[in-house]
Each structure stands twice: as C-alpha cells, then as structure tokens.
Design an enzyme around this catalytic site. Structure first.
Site, PDB file in Angstrom:
ATOM      1  N   LYS A 207       0.846  -1.200   0.000  1.00 55.14           N
ATOM      2  CA  LYS A 207       0.000   0.000   0.000  1.00 55.14           C
ATOM      3  C   LYS A 207       0.879   1.246   0.000  1.00 55.14           C
ATOM      4  CE  LYS A 207      -3.863   1.910   2.786  1.00 55.14           C
ATOM      5  NZ  LYS A 207      -4.722   1.664   3.970  1.00 55.14           N
TER       6      LYS A 207
ATOM      7  N   SER B 255      -9.827   1.753   3.327  1.00 58.32           N
ATOM      8  CA  SER B 255      -8.952   2.507   2.463  1.00 58.32           C
ATOM      9  C   SER B 255      -7.943   1.666   1.673  1.00 58.32           C
ATOM     10  CB  SER B 255      -8.176   3.534   3.287  1.00 58.32           C
ATOM     11  OG  SER B 255      -7.291   2.888   4.184  1.00 58.32           O
TER      12      SER B 255
ATOM     13  N   SER C 176      -9.943  -0.659   7.461  1.00 56.62           N
ATOM     14  CA  SER C 176      -9.350  -0.446   6.127  1.00 56.62           C
ATOM     15  C   SER C 176      -8.647  -1.650   5.507  1.00 56.62           C
ATOM     16  CB  SER C 176      -8.374   0.723   6.177  1.00 56.62           C
ATOM     17  OG  SER C 176      -9.069   1.939   6.200  1.00 56.62           O
TER      18      SER C 176
END
Lengths: 488, 94
Positions: free
Chosen positions: A80, A155, A179
């Site tokens: 990420k 997210s 997330s």
C-alpha cells in the site's frame, strides 16, 4: 506453471520452494497480467517494473548460489502506498506527497526484504487512509474486480483489488477503522487486522496512531498467517510494539465441536438481507458441527463510529500537522509569501476534501471549550468498549459477525454524504478501539455475484486461534469464492 | 456551527476554506457534529480520567549512538534546499 489466476498464496510458496518455477518467471507472469488488466482496475498508482524485476532476479540468484534461504524466498507481495520503501515514491495517494521519495524503509518492509519477498509497490488507497471506498485517492478510483462499476472498499482498496484481480497472491494494507477487513470482504479475499502492537508502525505514514496497524490481504488463509509471523515482534523504533511471541506459526487443525462463538444480539436488522441469510446459514453450520453459540448484548455498537471519528480525527489533526510545506512534501509559495501563508497555501492545496474535513473535525474536538465534551468523553467511551469486549471474552472464544453490512456499492453512490460513507465501517471500528485482532474471510456471493465477508474477532494476541477457527470454518464448501478470471 | 466558527477552526488547523465550498463544509460539519453528539448520552461515570486502556509496558532503548538518516537523502525530500539548509520564507521582519 498453472495459470497464475488459479494460484493461491500457498501454491506460489510451494512452487518456488520445489523449483516448479523461478521468482522471475512468476514475477513476469504477474507483471503481464497487471499490464494487460490494470487499466480496468487502477489498483497501482505507478508501476515500478525495473525495481520489481531486479528483486526477483536477486532472489533467483540467492537460490542458485545455495545461500541460506527463508521459506518465503521470491514470493511477490503488493505494498500500500502509505508504507515507506527506500528510494520509492510514497504518496499516501495525496497531492501533498506527490514528489516524496522515501529515504528509508518501514520496519515491516525491512522484515519482508530480509525474508526474500519481492515487493510490488504503490497500491492505491484513500488519501492518507481516510475513506471506505478508495474514491478519496487524489489520483484515481480503484474498481472492484467482481464488478468494475463498483468500489473495492477502502482505504486499502488497491491492496484488496490487486489480490482479487489475481495481480498478486498477497499484499500489505493498513487498518485504522476497518481499512484492511472491509475491502478484503468486498473483494472476496482474506484480510487480517492484527492486535494493536503486534506489528511495528515505524514507516507507516500515521493517520491515527492509537488505532493504525499494518496487516496482510491474501487469496488464502496461509498467506495471512505466514506474513503475520514475518511482521510480528518488538521494534525499538515503535514503543507501542509488543514482544509477545506468536507461539504457533503453523495453522492448527481444530474441531468446531465445543467452541464458544459469540454473535451480536439484534444487530442483523441493519444488514443486507442476503448477508443476514449467509450469516444465519453459517451459524447453523457451526451449531451442526457442535459449536456453542452465545448471543452478546453490544449496546455500544451504534456509538462506536462516533467514538472512532472523534478519536481518529483528533489524532489525524495532530499527525498531519507535519505536512506544512517546510521539510518535505509539496510547497506552495510565491516571493511575497510569509511563513503563515506558506503553511496555509501548501496544506490547503495539498490535501483533498475528506482529509480537510477530518483535520477540521479533529481540531474542533481538541479545541478549547469542546475538548471535554468530545475528545475526553470519547476516550472514556473507548474504555467502555474495551471493557465490554473483555466481558465478552470471559464467555466466548471468538466473536463472529459479517465484516460489512452491505456488499460493494456503486462508484459515486455515497460520496456526497460523508455520514453514509462512515456507516460502512459500523462492524469494524469497535475492534480498533479495543485494539483487538480480527480477520475477514470470504463467505460466498450475493445474487449480484458480489462477495460477502465474515469477520472473526478474538481477544488481544489470539491470532492463532482466529486462524484455526477460520480454517475449520472453511470446511464448509458454501463459503468458497472463485476469483474472477477475466476482468471487464 | 456557523461559518465564523468554521473559519476559526480552519485557521487553527492552518487550512483555508474557499468561499465557494464554505456552505457545503458548514453543512457537512454540522451533520458530522450532530452524528457524533450521540456519545454525550453515554454514561462514562465509572471511567477515571487516567484509566489505562492498553496493557503495554513502557520501555526505553539503550542511549547509544546509532545510524541516522542520511543527510543527502533528506536534502532531496526538502522542497527547497541550499548549502546544507532548508530554505524558508523570512520569519523576522526588519
């Protein structure tokens, strides 16, 4: 090599260790799939092909030279865009970090590198991990591989979509209020939010430091268990990291018979009908296997999102004050700018709407006259939540819930109403507030062929128990999800 | 919450709220406050201000010289850098 679309993490690991394929062959196959399909998914913010291939070649060289190898040598893993990799851009999907090239590695990255993993950087996310749909990225909206008109969750939407699209067998995400678990659920893959303190946060760009945790998203259970065992442990650079060891890194075979599973009383009414049926079916299956189901009264659940938003935004307003246009990040100034103008202009142009909203709410709840009514009150309410979970775990071994009250919603459906978007995290935020571990596992598809996920929550540092239970639960063939082969 | 209060909060946060988005911000902000206001009804009398909610032990690391981040690398992430210093606007008025 079997088509990579069908390769589970465990098969990738076994294939590399048995010599069925090299890391370079495997990596090239993933690169090809990404290059052919990511225009439809937008999981990657940028694609660092040379960096990726270089690592795979080095890995094959180590193997050829008969150097001592870890069992994870050569396994591709996505990262990420809020976890720092030295020499690679880390933007947190924000304009304010548009040109930020990290000068150091996060501790989690150092550990992956030391075990021979091949890093695939720059997976898309909501800006600074603030969002539940990946629509808050300043650069692009990631699409759900099961239906590209829908969001992948957030997210860590890029991390989950990349695994669901078979761009990678596994990736890293971060979870502050859901997330990792919510996108894993919406994309039909596995996602673990470890116990707070299990994994060092050094080098994870902070959103809300008392809630943030790095964790894996994988196409099988083994991937989550393996990567947790690599990441876990004390780190001198994160004073909240724990030295509590993982006692059994291998997933244990357990019987469901006699296990005490808690379910939340009266909560089902707010879930989608099909999610409720799937949940009820699973509970019936557990009973038939001899598990003991206990109903729990969690009257604080509805308050958990408000408590979460006060605490998370307060911490975010403090953490994001470092982005001031001075030492790093983008700077907006003209020759007449005074220092104050430079701060205000750099921040106002660098941050997106949702990030500004959260900074403002956090500044408000910490400001004079409102502190006691909001921030201090929320901190006390957080302790109530933690105590409630402690009570639950006196009676039950684990808690089972759906991960998300809905399956993936359409792109744009909730962007105009922040509260509706926040409610997507109703079932996940309380787990972060209590600092507990929780795993989202796939649990079949709804009538629109969209994945449903179940969340298994345990006491602090009980990840091994969660994995064993999930493993037993997966004996139920009705929960299996086949990832999409073609993407349209 | 009115526009004046919002602008005050924004100035504390070193943010500017543009005139064309001010109304939407105030409206969203009020909805958010209304939403989080539910916590006011929770009974937290049993919780002490200093109650510790995580059983983490505090610890210190040895006070020894360690590798620091490389100055050259850090200079590259600064928006403006000159002769070993980060350039900022003039702070002291003459």
């Amino acid at each position: 090599m079997k088509s990579i679309v069908n390769l589970k993490y465990k098969e990738v690991k076994d294939g590399l260790n048995s010599g069925e394929f090299t890391s370079e062959e495997l990596t090239l196959a993933y690169i090809k799939r990404i290059e052919e399909n990511d225009s439809k998914i937008s999981a990657f913010l940028s694609f660092e092909k040379e960096f990726i291939l270089g690592q795979a070649k080095e890995s094959d060289k180590r193997r050829k030279e008969n150097k001592p190898l870890s069992e994870f040598e050569g396994i591709p893993i996505g990262i990420k865009d809020n976890i720092c990799i030295e020499g690679i851009k880390t933007t947190c999907a924000s304009k304010i970090l548009e040109n930020f090239i990290s000068p150091y590695n996060a501790s989690a990255i150092e550990k992956l590198i030391s075990k021979g993993f091949v890093l695939f950087p720059r997976l898309n996310m909501d800006e600074f991990a603030m969002g539940s749909s990946t629509e808050n990225s300043a650069y692009q909206v990631t699409k759900n591989p099961f239906d590209t008109t829908r969001i992948p969750g957030g997210s860590s939407g890029g991390s989950a979509a990349a695994v669901a699209a078979s761009f990678l067998p596994i990736s890293l995400g971060s979870d502050t209020g859901g997330s990792i678990r919510q996108p894993a659920s919406l994309c039909g893959v596995y996602g673990l939010k470890p116990t707070y303190g299990r994994v060092s946060r050094y080098g994870l760009v902070a959103y809300a430091s008392s809630l943030d945790q790095i964790g894996p998203i994988s196409n099988d259970l083994q991937g989550c268990s393996d990567v947790l065992s690599v990441l876990a442990g004390k780190d001198l650079r994160d004073s909240t990291s724990s030295s509590q060891a993982i006692s059994k890194p291998e997933i244990q075979n357990v019987s469901l018979n006699g296990l005490k599973i808690g379910i939340m009383k009266d909560e089902g009414a707010s879930w989608d009908g099909e999610i409720r049926s799937k949940f009820e079916e699973t509970v019936a299956y557990l009973k038939s296997e001899g598990a003991i189901i206990k109903e729990l009264d969690f009257d604080l659940l509805a308050s958990s999102i408000p408590i979460y938003y006060i605490i998370a935004t307060a911490e975010c307003s403090s953490n994001l004050s470092r982005f001031d246009g001075i030492k790093f990040g983008s700077r907006v100034s003209n020759p007449k700018s005074k220092l104050e103008d430079l701060y205000i202009d750099s921040r106002s142009q660098g941050f997106g709407k949702e990030v500004k909203r959260r900074i403002l709410l956090g500044t408000f709840s910490l400001s004079s006259g409102y502190y006691d009514a909001y921030y201090s009150k929320a901190q006390k309410a957080r302790i109530l939540i933690q105590k409630k979970y402690n009570e639950f775990f006196k009676d039950v071994d684990l808690v089972l819930q759906p991960t998300s009250p809905t399956t993936a919603f359409r792109i744009g459906e909730k962007t105009q109403d922040p509260i509706q978007m926040y409610k997507a995290d109703i079932l996940t935020t309380s787990v972060n507030l209590a600092g507990l571990p929780a795993l989202s596992v796939p649990a079949g598809l709804d009538k629109n062929s969209l994945p449903i996920g179940l969340q298994i929550t345990g006491p602090a540092f009980s990840e091994e128990r969660i994995f064993s239970f999930a493993n037993a639960l997966l004996n139920n063939p009705k929960l299996e999800i086949k990832l999409p082969e073609g993407i349209s | 919450m009115d526009i004046g209060t919002l602008r005050n909060i924004a100035s504390l946060a070193k943010l500017k709220v543009d005139d064309n988005e001010a109304d939407k911000f105030v409206s969203d902000f009020n909805k958010m406050i209304e939403y989080v206001d539910v916590i006011k009804s929770l009974n937290t009398d049993s919780i002490q201000e200093d109650e510790i909610y995580f059983n983490h032990q505090n610890f210190t690391r040895p006070d020894t010289v360690d590798n620091n981040l490389n100055r050259d690398l850090l200079s590259k992430i600064a928006p403006e850098y000159e002769n070993g210093f980060i350039v900022v606007p003039k702070v002291i008025e003459t």
